[in-house]
Design a protein around this motif. Structure first.
Motif, PDB file in Angstrom:
ATOM      1  N   PHE A   1       8.921   8.358   0.576  1.00  0.00           N
ATOM      2  CA  PHE A   1       9.132   9.294  -0.523  1.00  0.00           C
ATOM      3  C   PHE A   1       8.888  10.714   0.025  1.00  0.00           C
ATOM      4  CE2 PHE A   1       7.750   5.252  -2.203  1.00  0.00           C
ATOM      5  CZ  PHE A   1       8.665   5.015  -3.230  1.00  0.00           C
ATOM      6  N   PRO A   2       9.949  11.394   0.473  1.00  0.00           N
ATOM      7  CA  PRO A   2       9.777  12.699   1.130  1.00  0.00           C
ATOM      8  C   PRO A   2       9.140  13.756   0.244  1.00  0.00           C
ATOM      9  CG  PRO A   2      12.106  12.233   0.697  1.00  0.00           C
ATOM     10  CD  PRO A   2      11.368  10.977   0.430  1.00  0.00           C
ATOM     11  N   GLU A   3       9.416  13.700  -1.071  1.00  0.00           N
ATOM     12  CA  GLU A   3       8.854  14.709  -1.965  1.00  0.00           C
ATOM     13  C   GLU A   3       7.331  14.571  -2.088  1.00  0.00           C
ATOM     14  OE1 GLU A   3       9.795  11.104  -4.462  1.00  0.00           O
ATOM     15  OE2 GLU A   3      10.683  12.169  -2.751  1.00  0.00           O
ATOM     16  N   LEU A   4       6.819  13.367  -1.787  1.00  0.00           N
ATOM     17  CA  LEU A   4       5.374  13.120  -1.823  1.00  0.00           C
ATOM     18  C   LEU A   4       4.770  13.067  -0.425  1.00  0.00           C
ATOM     19  CD1 LEU A   4       5.379  10.197  -4.453  1.00  0.00           C
ATOM     20  CD2 LEU A   4       4.675  12.568  -4.876  1.00  0.00           C
ATOM     21  N   ASP A   5       5.624  12.904   0.578  1.00  0.00           N
ATOM     22  CA  ASP A   5       5.203  12.627   1.951  1.00  0.00           C
ATOM     23  C   ASP A   5       4.284  11.400   1.975  1.00  0.00           C
ATOM     24  OD1 ASP A   5       5.108  12.869   4.718  1.00  0.00           O
ATOM     25  OD2 ASP A   5       3.360  14.192   4.678  1.00  0.00           O
TER      26      ASP A   5
ATOM     27  N   PRO B   1      -3.858   6.815   6.163  1.00  0.00           N
ATOM     28  CA  PRO B   1      -4.800   6.278   5.172  1.00  0.00           C
ATOM     29  C   PRO B   1      -4.115   6.012   3.835  1.00  0.00           C
ATOM     30  CG  PRO B   1      -5.156   8.626   5.513  1.00  0.00           C
ATOM     31  CD  PRO B   1      -4.193   8.185   6.570  1.00  0.00           C
ATOM     32  N   ILE B   2      -4.650   5.054   3.108  1.00  0.00           N
ATOM     33  CA  ILE B   2      -4.093   4.695   1.810  1.00  0.00           C
ATOM     34  C   ILE B   2      -4.345   5.821   0.807  1.00  0.00           C
ATOM     35  CG2 ILE B   2      -4.198   3.054  -0.112  1.00  0.00           C
ATOM     36  CD1 ILE B   2      -5.035   0.924   1.894  1.00  0.00           C
ATOM     37  N   VAL B   3      -3.342   6.134   0.036  1.00  0.00           N
ATOM     38  CA  VAL B   3      -3.465   7.146  -1.011  1.00  0.00           C
ATOM     39  C   VAL B   3      -4.530   6.681  -2.018  1.00  0.00           C
ATOM     40  CG1 VAL B   3      -2.272   8.385  -2.854  1.00  0.00           C
ATOM     41  CG2 VAL B   3      -1.051   7.820  -0.724  1.00  0.00           C
ATOM     42  N   GLY B   4      -5.441   7.579  -2.336  1.00  0.00           N
ATOM     43  CA  GLY B   4      -6.495   7.258  -3.291  1.00  0.00           C
ATOM     44  C   GLY B   4      -7.739   6.673  -2.662  1.00  0.00           C
ATOM     45  N   ASP B   5      -7.752   6.488  -1.328  1.00  0.00           N
ATOM     46  CA  ASP B   5      -8.940   5.914  -0.688  1.00  0.00           C
ATOM     47  C   ASP B   5     -10.041   6.973  -0.638  1.00  0.00           C
ATOM     48  OD1 ASP B   5     -10.862   4.648   0.916  1.00  0.00           O
ATOM     49  OD2 ASP B   5      -9.311   3.553   2.026  1.00  0.00           O
ATOM     50  N   PRO B   6     -11.172   6.729  -1.328  1.00  0.00           N
ATOM     51  CA  PRO B   6     -12.235   7.735  -1.386  1.00  0.00           C
ATOM     52  C   PRO B   6     -13.197   7.648  -0.201  1.00  0.00           C
ATOM     53  CG  PRO B   6     -12.830   5.876  -2.742  1.00  0.00           C
ATOM     54  CD  PRO B   6     -11.474   5.547  -2.140  1.00  0.00           C
TER      55      PRO B   6
ATOM     56  N   ALA C   1       0.843  -1.190   0.000  1.00  0.00           N
ATOM     57  CA  ALA C   1       0.000   0.000   0.000  1.00  0.00           C
ATOM     58  C   ALA C   1       0.880   1.241   0.000  1.00  0.00           C
ATOM     59  CB  ALA C   1      -0.912   0.006   1.223  1.00  0.00           C
ATOM     60  N   MET C   2       0.470   2.249  -0.738  1.00  0.00           N
ATOM     61  CA  MET C   2       1.094   3.558  -0.659  1.00  0.00           C
ATOM     62  C   MET C   2       0.223   4.387   0.276  1.00  0.00           C
ATOM     63  SD  MET C   2       3.769   5.248  -1.826  1.00  0.00           S
ATOM     64  CE  MET C   2       4.229   4.753  -3.505  1.00  0.00           C
ATOM     65  N   VAL C   3       0.810   4.873   1.384  1.00  0.00           N
ATOM     66  CA  VAL C   3       0.023   5.571   2.396  1.00  0.00           C
ATOM     67  C   VAL C   3       0.508   7.004   2.562  1.00  0.00           C
ATOM     68  CG1 VAL C   3      -0.339   3.375   3.596  1.00  0.00           C
ATOM     69  CG2 VAL C   3       1.453   4.942   4.402  1.00  0.00           C
ATOM     70  N   HIS C   4      -0.360   7.831   3.108  1.00  0.00           N
ATOM     71  CA  HIS C   4      -0.011   9.214   3.405  1.00  0.00           C
ATOM     72  C   HIS C   4       0.893   9.283   4.631  1.00  0.00           C
ATOM     73  CE1 HIS C   4      -2.650  11.234   0.526  1.00  0.00           C
ATOM     74  NE2 HIS C   4      -3.593  10.359   0.826  1.00  0.00           N
ATOM     75  N   GLY C   5       1.879  10.186   4.583  1.00  0.00           N
ATOM     76  CA  GLY C   5       2.746  10.434   5.720  1.00  0.00           C
ATOM     77  C   GLY C   5       3.925   9.481   5.788  1.00  0.00           C
ATOM     78  N   GLU C   6       4.797   9.736   6.750  1.00  0.00           N
ATOM     79  CA  GLU C   6       5.960   8.884   6.948  1.00  0.00           C
ATOM     80  C   GLU C   6       5.622   7.794   7.960  1.00  0.00           C
ATOM     81  OE1 GLU C   6      10.745   9.078   7.981  1.00  0.00           O
ATOM     82  OE2 GLU C   6       9.492  10.862   8.252  1.00  0.00           O
ATOM     83  N   PHE C   7       5.581   6.574   7.483  1.00  0.00           N
ATOM     84  CA  PHE C   7       5.312   5.396   8.325  1.00  0.00           C
ATOM     85  C   PHE C   7       6.678   4.902   8.792  1.00  0.00           C
ATOM     86  CE2 PHE C   7       1.760   2.258   8.933  1.00  0.00           C
ATOM     87  CZ  PHE C   7       2.443   1.383   9.746  1.00  0.00           C
ATOM     88  N   LYS C   8       7.033   5.183  10.038  1.00  0.00           N
ATOM     89  CA  LYS C   8       8.418   5.022  10.461  1.00  0.00           C
ATOM     90  C   LYS C   8       8.798   3.633  10.940  1.00  0.00           C
ATOM     91  CE  LYS C   8       9.071   9.879  11.723  1.00  0.00           C
ATOM     92  NZ  LYS C   8       9.442  10.841  12.791  1.00  0.00           N
ATOM     93  N   ASP C   9       7.921   2.953  11.652  1.00  0.00           N
ATOM     94  CA  ASP C   9       8.295   1.704  12.316  1.00  0.00           C
ATOM     95  C   ASP C   9       7.348   0.563  11.969  1.00  0.00           C
ATOM     96  OD1 ASP C   9      10.406   2.965  13.922  1.00  0.00           O
ATOM     97  OD2 ASP C   9       8.724   3.936  14.974  1.00  0.00           O
ATOM     98  N   GLU C  10       7.875  -0.668  12.093  1.00  0.00           N
ATOM     99  CA  GLU C  10       7.000  -1.830  11.962  1.00  0.00           C
ATOM    100  C   GLU C  10       5.940  -1.769  13.048  1.00  0.00           C
ATOM    101  OE1 GLU C  10       8.690  -5.688  11.366  1.00  0.00           O
ATOM    102  OE2 GLU C  10      10.481  -4.891  10.392  1.00  0.00           O
ATOM    103  N   LEU C  11       4.749  -2.259  12.710  1.00  0.00           N
ATOM    104  CA  LEU C  11       3.623  -2.094  13.620  1.00  0.00           C
ATOM    105  C   LEU C  11       2.632  -3.243  13.442  1.00  0.00           C
ATOM    106  CD1 LEU C  11       2.132  -0.106  15.594  1.00  0.00           C
ATOM    107  CD2 LEU C  11       1.074   0.899  13.544  1.00  0.00           C
TER     108      LEU C  11
END
Length: 303
Positions: free
Chosen positions: A203-207, A233-238, A154-164
């Motif tokens: 991807f910092p340029e996209l966050d 949230p997942i990018v593109g989730d409406p 999944a491509m998600v919004h924000g920086e997902f830093k750690d395993e969870l």
């Protein structure tokens, strides 16, 4: 059109389900199910009783699969795996649905072939399909006993830093809101649900972060809701992460593509079923998608 209407003339009065078995080649269970679904009409009225005696002309609505040339990417005698594109339904939503994955499966492998699990229409990736009734039963048992390991990207919004690992019970809401048509939410009254997440690349340029997702349970919208729950949230989730009025507009097909991109970040849900691992008939399978999901996502986001 997958659903077609054929007309038949029954000369001698007989029970409807017996006619469908003898003359149309269905099993008793299939005949009874088709009648119960309202697939037989006489004089424009639906016949719903399998044992009803009929004579004269009837109309029979049945599924006739079509093809768009989508081929499975992995083939065995007992099963095949399709790499489903985003936007393709698994099953028809109604009789007017022009095309779904079940079309390709039954067109290529016959009426006894069936899809053994679901992914959302906008989710791309691997779908495991049985080629016969026996393997369908065995594969579905495998899913029920959780002997299948699925890996999503999944491509998600924000920086997902750690395993969870997210263990949050999920409930399909049954309230009176218009949003009831889609809502699955974290609620202590819901069913136990568990998903493991591992960040792969930021991807910092996209966050945005590419994340590996492994569901340990199989609840509806589980990955989407769990990621929204941890504020990625997942990018593109409406739906998850959007305002209720925008969700309703999306469900009513009133949200333009431009508005959707502005609100959610992409024109499609950036979730991909990337890998299946399971044991079946004493063989261990590890099947990976041929799609480079990172590349596909970045191309879509650059458009």
């Amino acid at each position: 059109m997958p659903f077609v209407i054929d007309k038949f003339f029954i000369e001698k009065k007989q029970r409807l389900f017996l006619y469908i078995i003898k003359e149309l080649g269905y099993t008793q269970k299939e005949a009874q199910r088709l009648i119960a679904k309202g697939r037989v009409l006489q004089n424009s009225e639906v016949i719903t009783k399998a044992g009803q005696e009929v004579q004269g002309e009837i109309e029979f609505i049945h599924f006739e699969p079509t093809t768009k040339g989508l081929k499975p990417t992995y083939i065995e005698k007992e099963f095949v795996v399709f790499d489903k594109p985003s936007g393709v339904l698994i099953h028809p939503q109604n009789r007017h649905t022009p095309y779904s994955l079940i079309d390709e499966l039954k067109y290529q492998y016959g009426k006894d072939a069936n899809i053994t699990h679901r992914i959302d229409q906008e989710t791309s990736g691997l779908v495991l399909c049985a080629t016969n009734k026996t393997s369908e039963r065995d594969i579905k048992i495998m899913f029920q006993e959780r002997d299948m390991q699925k890996t999503y990207l999944a491509m998600v919004h924000g920086e997902f830093k750690d395993e969870l690992v997210v263990e949050a019970p999920l409930l399909r809401a049954e309230d009176e809101s218009a949003i009831v048509r889609m809502v699955v939410k974290v609620d202590e009254r819901g069913k136990a649900s568990k998903t493991s997440f591992k960040p792969l690349k930021y991807f910092p340029e996209l966050d945005m972060t590419l994340v590996e997702c492994k569901p340990h349970t199989g609840r509806q919208h589980q990955i989407r809701v769990h990621l929204f729950h941890v504020k990625h949230p997942i990018v593109g989730d409406p739906i998850y992460g959007q305002k209720e009025e925008d969700i309703v507009r999306f469900l009513d097909k009133e949200l333009s593509q431009e508005e959707r991109i502005k609100l959610s970040g992409a024109s499609r849900l950036l979730l991909h079923a990337d890998q299946l691992e399971f044991e079946l008939y004493n063989n261990v399978y590890k099947i990976k998608s041929d799609v480079d999901f990172e590349k596909v996502s970045l191309q879509l986001l650059s458009m």
